[in-house]
Scaffold this active site. Structure first.
Site, PDB file in Angstrom:
ATOM      1  N   PHE A  76       0.841  -1.180   0.000  1.00 21.24           N
ATOM      2  CA  PHE A  76       0.000   0.000   0.000  1.00 21.24           C
ATOM      3  C   PHE A  76       0.876   1.229   0.000  1.00 21.24           C
ATOM      4  O   PHE A  76       2.026   1.185   0.437  1.00 21.24           O
ATOM      5  CB  PHE A  76      -0.893  -0.012   1.249  1.00 21.24           C
ATOM      6  CG  PHE A  76      -2.348   0.200   0.932  1.00 21.24           C
ATOM      7  CD1 PHE A  76      -3.009  -0.664   0.091  1.00 21.24           C
ATOM      8  CD2 PHE A  76      -3.049   1.260   1.489  1.00 21.24           C
ATOM      9  CE1 PHE A  76      -4.355  -0.479  -0.199  1.00 21.24           C
ATOM     10  CE2 PHE A  76      -4.390   1.451   1.204  1.00 21.24           C
ATOM     11  CZ  PHE A  76      -5.046   0.577   0.364  1.00 21.24           C
ATOM     12  N   GLN A  86      -7.396  14.760   4.620  1.00 19.33           N
ATOM     13  CA  GLN A  86      -6.877  13.946   3.536  1.00 19.33           C
ATOM     14  C   GLN A  86      -7.885  13.873   2.403  1.00 19.33           C
ATOM     15  O   GLN A  86      -9.034  13.494   2.608  1.00 19.33           O
ATOM     16  CB  GLN A  86      -6.586  12.537   4.030  1.00 19.33           C
ATOM     17  CG  GLN A  86      -5.948  11.685   2.958  1.00 19.33           C
ATOM     18  CD  GLN A  86      -5.519  10.349   3.501  1.00 19.33           C
ATOM     19  OE1 GLN A  86      -6.332   9.466   3.701  1.00 19.33           O
ATOM     20  NE2 GLN A  86      -4.245  10.202   3.764  1.00 19.33           N
ATOM     21  N   HIS A 142      -8.595  11.829  -0.623  1.00 21.45           N
ATOM     22  CA  HIS A 142      -8.187  10.574  -1.248  1.00 21.45           C
ATOM     23  C   HIS A 142      -8.052  10.845  -2.741  1.00 21.45           C
ATOM     24  O   HIS A 142      -8.935  11.450  -3.339  1.00 21.45           O
ATOM     25  CB  HIS A 142      -9.240   9.490  -0.999  1.00 21.45           C
ATOM     26  CG  HIS A 142      -8.763   8.104  -1.296  1.00 21.45           C
ATOM     27  ND1 HIS A 142      -8.565   7.664  -2.572  1.00 21.45           N
ATOM     28  CD2 HIS A 142      -8.409   7.079  -0.485  1.00 21.45           C
ATOM     29  CE1 HIS A 142      -8.127   6.406  -2.529  1.00 21.45           C
ATOM     30  NE2 HIS A 142      -8.028   6.034  -1.275  1.00 21.45           N
ATOM     31  N   LEU A 175     -15.372   6.163  -2.969  1.00 17.13           N
ATOM     32  CA  LEU A 175     -13.987   5.742  -3.038  1.00 17.13           C
ATOM     33  C   LEU A 175     -13.680   4.648  -4.050  1.00 17.13           C
ATOM     34  O   LEU A 175     -14.447   3.722  -4.231  1.00 17.13           O
ATOM     35  CB  LEU A 175     -13.619   5.206  -1.660  1.00 17.13           C
ATOM     36  CG  LEU A 175     -12.217   5.502  -1.210  1.00 17.13           C
ATOM     37  CD1 LEU A 175     -12.023   7.006  -1.174  1.00 17.13           C
ATOM     38  CD2 LEU A 175     -12.001   4.917   0.157  1.00 17.13           C
ATOM     39  N   GLU A 208      -7.304   2.181  -2.981  1.00 19.43           N
ATOM     40  CA  GLU A 208      -5.897   2.284  -3.332  1.00 19.43           C
ATOM     41  C   GLU A 208      -5.335   0.948  -3.796  1.00 19.43           C
ATOM     42  O   GLU A 208      -4.324   0.898  -4.484  1.00 19.43           O
ATOM     43  CB  GLU A 208      -5.151   2.756  -2.073  1.00 19.43           C
ATOM     44  CG  GLU A 208      -3.790   3.312  -2.339  1.00 19.43           C
ATOM     45  CD  GLU A 208      -3.251   4.046  -1.114  1.00 19.43           C
ATOM     46  OE1 GLU A 208      -4.038   4.698  -0.393  1.00 19.43           O
ATOM     47  OE2 GLU A 208      -2.047   3.951  -0.869  1.00 19.43           O
ATOM     48  N   ARG A 241      -0.945   9.580  -0.180  1.00 18.41           N
ATOM     49  CA  ARG A 241      -2.182  10.044  -0.799  1.00 18.41           C
ATOM     50  C   ARG A 241      -2.178  11.524  -1.156  1.00 18.41           C
ATOM     51  O   ARG A 241      -2.712  11.919  -2.195  1.00 18.41           O
ATOM     52  CB  ARG A 241      -3.350   9.759   0.131  1.00 18.41           C
ATOM     53  CG  ARG A 241      -3.653   8.283   0.193  1.00 18.41           C
ATOM     54  CD  ARG A 241      -4.718   7.980   1.191  1.00 18.41           C
ATOM     55  NE  ARG A 241      -5.078   6.565   1.105  1.00 18.41           N
ATOM     56  CZ  ARG A 241      -5.929   5.967   1.932  1.00 18.41           C
ATOM     57  NH1 ARG A 241      -6.498   6.660   2.899  1.00 18.41           N
ATOM     58  NH2 ARG A 241      -6.210   4.699   1.792  1.00 18.41           N
ATOM     59  N   HIS A 256     -11.741  12.691   2.324  1.00 18.30           N
ATOM     60  CA  HIS A 256     -11.777  11.317   2.784  1.00 18.30           C
ATOM     61  C   HIS A 256     -11.584  11.148   4.280  1.00 18.30           C
ATOM     62  O   HIS A 256     -12.241  10.335   4.910  1.00 18.30           O
ATOM     63  CB  HIS A 256     -10.688  10.546   2.037  1.00 18.30           C
ATOM     64  CG  HIS A 256     -10.622   9.092   2.363  1.00 18.30           C
ATOM     65  ND1 HIS A 256     -11.725   8.275   2.297  1.00 18.30           N
ATOM     66  CD2 HIS A 256      -9.586   8.306   2.768  1.00 18.30           C
ATOM     67  CE1 HIS A 256     -11.359   7.048   2.639  1.00 18.30           C
ATOM     68  NE2 HIS A 256     -10.090   7.044   2.934  1.00 18.30           N
ATOM     69  N   ARG A 292      -2.324  10.724   6.808  1.00 21.00           N
ATOM     70  CA  ARG A 292      -2.432   9.329   7.227  1.00 21.00           C
ATOM     71  C   ARG A 292      -2.087   8.399   6.080  1.00 21.00           C
ATOM     72  O   ARG A 292      -2.476   8.632   4.937  1.00 21.00           O
ATOM     73  CB  ARG A 292      -3.867   9.048   7.677  1.00 21.00           C
ATOM     74  CG  ARG A 292      -4.148   7.605   8.013  1.00 21.00           C
ATOM     75  CD  ARG A 292      -5.581   7.413   8.446  1.00 21.00           C
ATOM     76  NE  ARG A 292      -6.527   7.605   7.370  1.00 21.00           N
ATOM     77  CZ  ARG A 292      -6.854   6.661   6.476  1.00 21.00           C
ATOM     78  NH1 ARG A 292      -6.281   5.474   6.536  1.00 21.00           N
ATOM     79  NH2 ARG A 292      -7.728   6.907   5.532  1.00 21.00           N
TER      80      ARG A 292
END
Lengths: 251, 266, 635
Positions: C121, C247, C249, C263, C266, C322, C388, C423
């Protein structure tokens, strides 16, 4: 790219209610839930509807659209003709609270009646070893988003209120199947599935599978295999004899 | 009558039995017509007691296999003749009941006739007409749990049908022959096997009852194979009804001399 | 006020997502009678939306992984603004929390040797995310829900009552927290379906209400994310930190309009998906910032090799943190190289076979098929940034989760500090578990140590009830439709305090918010109290307003760009800002006060986990004095 569509939405409570007609604007790419929200924001501020993620992942916005149990957020308007009348009602198996919102506590009651996962007592966290092929069947059932469309559609309780006491419904029979197929579960669940949770009421007419928005093969992969496991235990003397002779401690 | 329409227990009061706008009544109707027609044909043929065997090419219709009545043509009776020859006893009376019960307790056919004949329910989200419902919890429907015994029987019968189909490559005079009849018989047998193997009980016995596939790799492979077939169980159920009728009709037609068998070799 | 239903509990957990449920499990395990309060149905929390996985350095796939590596990744992702103690606890305890889930019945995907499989990730050095296909959040919430049911079954066996020790109040909204003598004493709210009031008397309250995304127009968050916990904490006298860090996304759906913002996990990029602009160019190679130059591939060939040989190649730039990816997409669209509906293309169809895509990304396949009528095995997706996650939240003690108000705890997204300015994907599910447990434990220990229980003042209850009913009485004065005010708030935040921020725009936003504050106070609703969405929104609106004020004020104050805060007028990261935290506290119902606070310096042995060269990019010269390399030179 927008047009007007004729909606009929059930408004009312447990005392009384009726289908109310609304002409509503519909834009390209919208789903039924968008239209319900538009109503809420314009002519029916107090229209009660339960929803959450709006992406088919939480299973909150269950309703019946043109008589079929569906998630409102996953029913695209483009699947209807522009001149079609679209009827939206609450789920018809559970008590209605108001408008499109029903009291689904039946399901929470049933969830509590299914004995929980019982891991081997001596297995420490971090020491669990399971093969992918052994968890895959249960994983399919864990895709369930608990929208209760299957519980709502199943005629065993939909058409027979009195069966609610003795029948857990497809969602929770599937939960038993999930645990029974769990490679590390130690509890004995097969007899109870039949005796306490009403597996025998299921006549495998497959409506649960038909309405499942997650496309879980509830009947073929959970209910029928569970019925067959019950047969192993209760109705198959060959297997009973084999177990007596070879003392097999389960596969 | 149904809890759906009488708004019991605080449900939304909607009088309509269903608000579905599609033709939900069509599939059950087609089922009634299809199954009804087949049962009628099969009944007539089972009691006909003639035109079941083509002596010249050794074609035996599956409806008369194994032919175990005293009334059977000797060449058609591969397993002896033991049953009395009376009009009310089909020549294959030893096996036909098991085949019937195998299909009657089959998980697919159960769905089909519960929906179309018993209307329980006629279609999803359409209220059923019955006041009470106990499903398969008591006699006689509790007997549906015996499906796997009829599956075992069906396996044996499928072996017999296979034997018949292979035997038919030998003509009445003992020489090898191949005609359209052979292809029909063989095709029927292959599809019968596919239907039998794809049975839900078979799927459970072959591997579904295991909780650790990883410890039984061969059975897992077998289970995967059966599972793939199982997704086609409904299609196979209908296809084999058709092939059984076609096979039987072909044998009847050739036997009765209505048409000649189309010969490919000899 | 006789019509108010009253309950007494030891611990009241507000929010039934991952953090709330884990907190409740812990409090119950410590023998505390616990209530779980949820705005929606039990089991529907926003945690289900988490797709990719739960980060924990178990080292199942790559044995080189350990908590130190995870810690370093987390700090790096947060641009060293994180509360380092939280990041430390998180990295150390995450594996135990994941393994614990297996004992509750979770079924993660497996490695060949039967352990929990882990996937790559963005921002994580090694494959680290425990996952179940792309529905990990659902697995987590269902597992915790089922654990609660199993505890209730135990209680039933012991007492004959399922709810003797742990009770779920669903479709119930808390509107006010009560304090007595400076300590938590209870929570006041209403049942959504009846509209009747309920009072929970409890010495300890755990906030686990999630985020604030509903203050934005394009968001992946559901209606529940109205910043309730943030606002409740503020009004109870607690403080919020890091509220400027949001954040976005990078990959949300951009079309059709009704699902805009939803969403796209990822994992699509982790499994080989690449981003292209309208010219077909894989543009992320142009956006690798200097601080990440060494870790990311500079050619398509190297990037493609990484998927099969991660040890000898650098990772593809699609897997940058991100904030970097979101900004890159934003720039491409602004430069006129976007897709037809204002996003960019995310292409997995040309990278994996249709079977692989369906197996690895089943819910993405269905999401696009059913919501957008796009077959992702055949054509690329259109994606763009979506609001997000809020890094900011209630300022808490890292070990116990307690806020500055005694008895008030917070965990999960509504607490602040753990993620710093940004994050990493996968760190939120592990955050929920680690700090959910710690908050439950903290609350239980607090209750144990407490002498007499503070009683709720009746006058406070009356005031709370009056405030809650205000939107009904405003109707006679011709107040506004709450939906209209909400739209305006969302538009203001989206347009003026969005991904790229400017001082003049934010000043304008603050002016508009002032106006919206007045209108929020007087919104009016019609109808009855039973399941009345207009009324619910009218009450949520004041929470959304308060947190929006925090975001806008803090964003205007921070004159640098860092993680989830990008200033057009201050485009670079400034080391002098790294150690500064912006703290919000409430001034009445609709204004806030902003102060600065120094970040506590990292413990030396944690500091030494980093190389000096890396720290130099983030720290000021004098802050580096304590590093081992520096000390070594002196010695």
């Amino acid at each position: 790219m927008s047009h007007w569509q004729h909606f009929r939405v059930w408004r009312g409570d447990s005392e009384k209610g009726e289908l109310v007609d609304y002409p509503v604007e519909v834009n390209e790419g919208e789903v039924v839930l968008d239209i319900i929200h538009r109503l809420q924001q314009t002519e029916a501020n107090d229209l009660a509807v339960r929803w959450n993620c709006k992406a088919g992942k939480c299973g909150s916005c269950s309703a019946e659209i043109n008589g079929m149990p569906r998630l409102m957020c996953m029913t695209r308007m483009s699947t209807f003709a522009e001149d079609e009348v679209i009827t939206v009602t609450p789920l018809r198996t559970f008590p209605v609270i108001r408008d499109l919102v029903t009291d689904v506590s039946f399901n929470y009651t049933k969830a509590r009646e299914i004995p929980s996962f019982a891991p081997p007592p001596d297995l420490a966290p971090g020491e669990y070893r399971m093969q992918q092929v052994d968890v895959e069947r249960s994983q399919e059932f864990r895709k369930c988003i608990e929208c209760y469309l299957c519980q709502n559609t199943c005629h065993v309780v939909r058409d027979h209120e009195e069966n609610k006491e003795n029948f857990a419904g497809p969602r929770y029979l599937m939960r038993i199947a999930e645990l029974d197929m769990h490679p590390l579960d130690t509890a004995d669940r097969q007899e109870a599935a039949q005796e306490e949770h009403g597996l025998g009421y299921c006549n495998i007419t497959k409506c649960c599978t038909e309405v499942c928005p997650e496309h879980i093969k509830i009947t073929d992969n959970a209910l029928i295999p569970l019925k067959e496991r019950v047969v192993d235990r209760k109705y198959d003397p060959l297997i009973w004899l084999g177990n007596k002779i070879f003392k097999r401690s389960g596969a | 009558m149904s809890s759906t329409t009488d708004a019991s227990a605080g449900r939304a009061q909607i009088a309509a039995r269903t608000l579905r706008t599609d033709r939900w009544w069509l599939p059950p109707l087609l089922n009634v017509v299809g199954l009804g027609a087949w049962v009628l044909y099969a009944t007539v043929r089972a009691f006909m007691q003639e035109w079941y065997f083509v002596t010249e090419y050794n074609y035996l219709t599956p409806f008369y296999s194994p032919c175990v009545s005293v009334g059977c043509i000797p060449e058609a009776a591969h397993f002896g003749r033991i049953l009395p020859d009376v009009w009310w006893l089909p020549y294959a009376a030893l096996t036909l009941p098991f085949l019937l019960l195998f299909r009657l307790t089959c998980y697919y056919y159960r769905k089909a006739y519960y929906r179309s004949f018993w209307l329980s329910p006629p279609a999803c989200a359409v209220a059923e007409p019955h006041r009470r419902y106990t499903g398969e919890t008591r006699f006689p429907l509790l007997g549906q749990n015996l499906h796997r015994y009829f599956f075992y029987a069906a396996v044996i019968i499928s072996i017999i049908n296979t034997y018949d189909a292979i035997l038919a490559f030998q003509k009445g005079d003992g020489s090898f022959g191949l005609g359209l009849g052979n292809i029909i018989l063989l095709g029927n047998v292959i599809l019968l096997w596919a239907y039998t193997i794809s049975c839900h009980s078979c799927r459970s016995i072959i591997g579904g009852r295991l909780n650790h596939f990883s410890k039984h790799p061969l059975r897992y492979k077998a289970w995967q194979f059966v599972s793939r077939l199982n997704t086609k169980h409904m299609q196979l159920a209908w296809t084999t009804l058709a092939t059984l009728a076609i096979t039987d009709f072909y044998v009847m037609a050739v036997s009765a001399g209505w048409i000649p068998d189309l010969r490919i070799i000899n | 006020m006789s019509e108010i239903e009253r309950h007494e509990f030891d611990v009241v957990v507000i929010g039934a997502g991952g953090a709330g449920l884990r907190a409740a499990i812990e409090a119950r395990a410590r023998g505390k009678r616990t209530a779980i309060i949820s705005k929606s149905l039990f089991g529907k929390a926003h945690t289900v939306m988490a797709e990719g996985g739960c980060a924990a350095a178990m080292g199942n796939v790559n044995p080189n992984d350990n908590w130190q590596v995870h810690y370093r990744d987390t700090m790096r992702g947060g641009k060293f603004l994180n509360n380092w103690r939280m990041a430390e606890l998180h990295a150390k305890e995450a594996p135990d929390r994941v393994w614990e889930l297996e004992t509750y019945g979770a079924l993660f995907d497996r490695t060949a040797d039967g352990k929990i499989s882990q996937r790559n990730f963005g921002g994580h050095t090694y494959p680290r995310l425990a996952h179940v296909g792309d529905r990990t959040g659902l697995e987590l919430i269902r597992t915790l829900q089922q654990k609660i049911v199993s505890l209730q079954q135990e209680d039933f066996k012991a007492t004959g009552d399922y709810e003797s020790n742990i009770r779920v109040f669903h479709e119930c909204t808390i509107t006010d927290l009560h304090k007595t003598d400076g300590k938590m004493s209870g929570a006041f709210g209403y049942y959504r379906n009846t509209g009747s009031f309920v009072l929970f008397s409890a010495p300890a309250v755990v906030l686990a209400t999630g985020g604030i995304g509903k203050s934005y127009q394009v968001t992946s968050n559901s209606w529940e994310y109205t910043g309730d916990g943030h606002a409740l904490a503020l009004r109870a006298g607690a403080t919020l930190i890091n509220m400027e860090f949001l954040q976005f996304h990078p990959t949300g759906m951009v079309w059709p309009p009704s699902v805009k913002g939803i969403l796209v996990t990822e994992s699509v990029r982790g499994d080989g998906g690449v981003l292209r602009n309208s010219e077909g160019k894989r543009f992320m190679f142009d956006y690798i910032p200097d601080v990440f130059k060494e870790q990311y591939a500079t050619s398509e060939e190297e990037a493609d090799r990484w998927y099969t040989d991660p040890d000898n190649n650098r990772r593809p730039p699609e897997l940058l943190p991100r904030d970097e990816v979101a900004r890159a997409i934003n720039s491409e669209v602004k430069a006129g190289r976007g897709s037809p509906h204002g996003g960019v293309f995310l292409d997995i169809a040309s990278r994996l076979s249709p079977e692989e895509i369906q197996k690895r990304l089943p819910s993405m396949y269905h999401q696009f098929k059913e919501l957008a009528d796009v077959d992702i095995t055949k054509e690329p997706m259109e994606v763009g940034p979506t609001c997000h996650y809020v890094m900011g939240g209630v300022e808490v003690d890292p070990d116990s989760g307690q806020s500055t108000v005694p008895g008030l705890f917070a965990a999960g997204e509504c607490s602040g500090g753990m993620h710093g300015s940004n994050r990493l994907g996968g760190n939120s599910l592990s955050d929920l578990l680690v700090f959910g447990r710690r908050a439950g434990l903290g609350a239980a220990e607090y209750v144990d140590a407490l002498g007499a229980r503070p009683a709720v003042h009746e006058t406070d209850v009356e005031r709370a009830a009056e405030r809650a009913l205000l939107p009904f009485s405003s109707a006679t004065d011709g107040g506004e439709n709450p939906f209209v005010v909400q739209l305006e708030l969302q538009k203001t935040m989206n347009d003026l305090v969005g991904i790229i921020r400017k001082a003049d725009e934010m000043e304008l936003a603050l002016k508009k918010l002032e106006d919206i504050a007045t209108r929020t106070r007087t919104v009016s609703v019609e109808g009855r109290r039973e399941f009345n969405p207009g009324w619910h929104l009218a009450l949520d609106l004041r929470n959304m307003l308060l947190v929006s004020l925090c975001v806008a004020k803090a964003a205007l104050e921070r004159q640098e760009s860092r993680g989830g805060h990008t200033r057009d007028d201050f485009p670079v990261m400034d080391s002098d800002w790294r150690h500064v935290l912006l703290v919000c506290s409430a001034l009445g119902e609709d204004n806030i006060n902003l102060t600065r606070k120094e970040q506590v310096p990292m413990r030396p042995e944690l500091f030494d986990l980093f190389e000096l060269d890396e720290l130099k990019k983030y720290y000021t010269g004098e802050e580096l004095g304590g590093h081992r390399a520096d000390q070594g030179e002196k010695a």
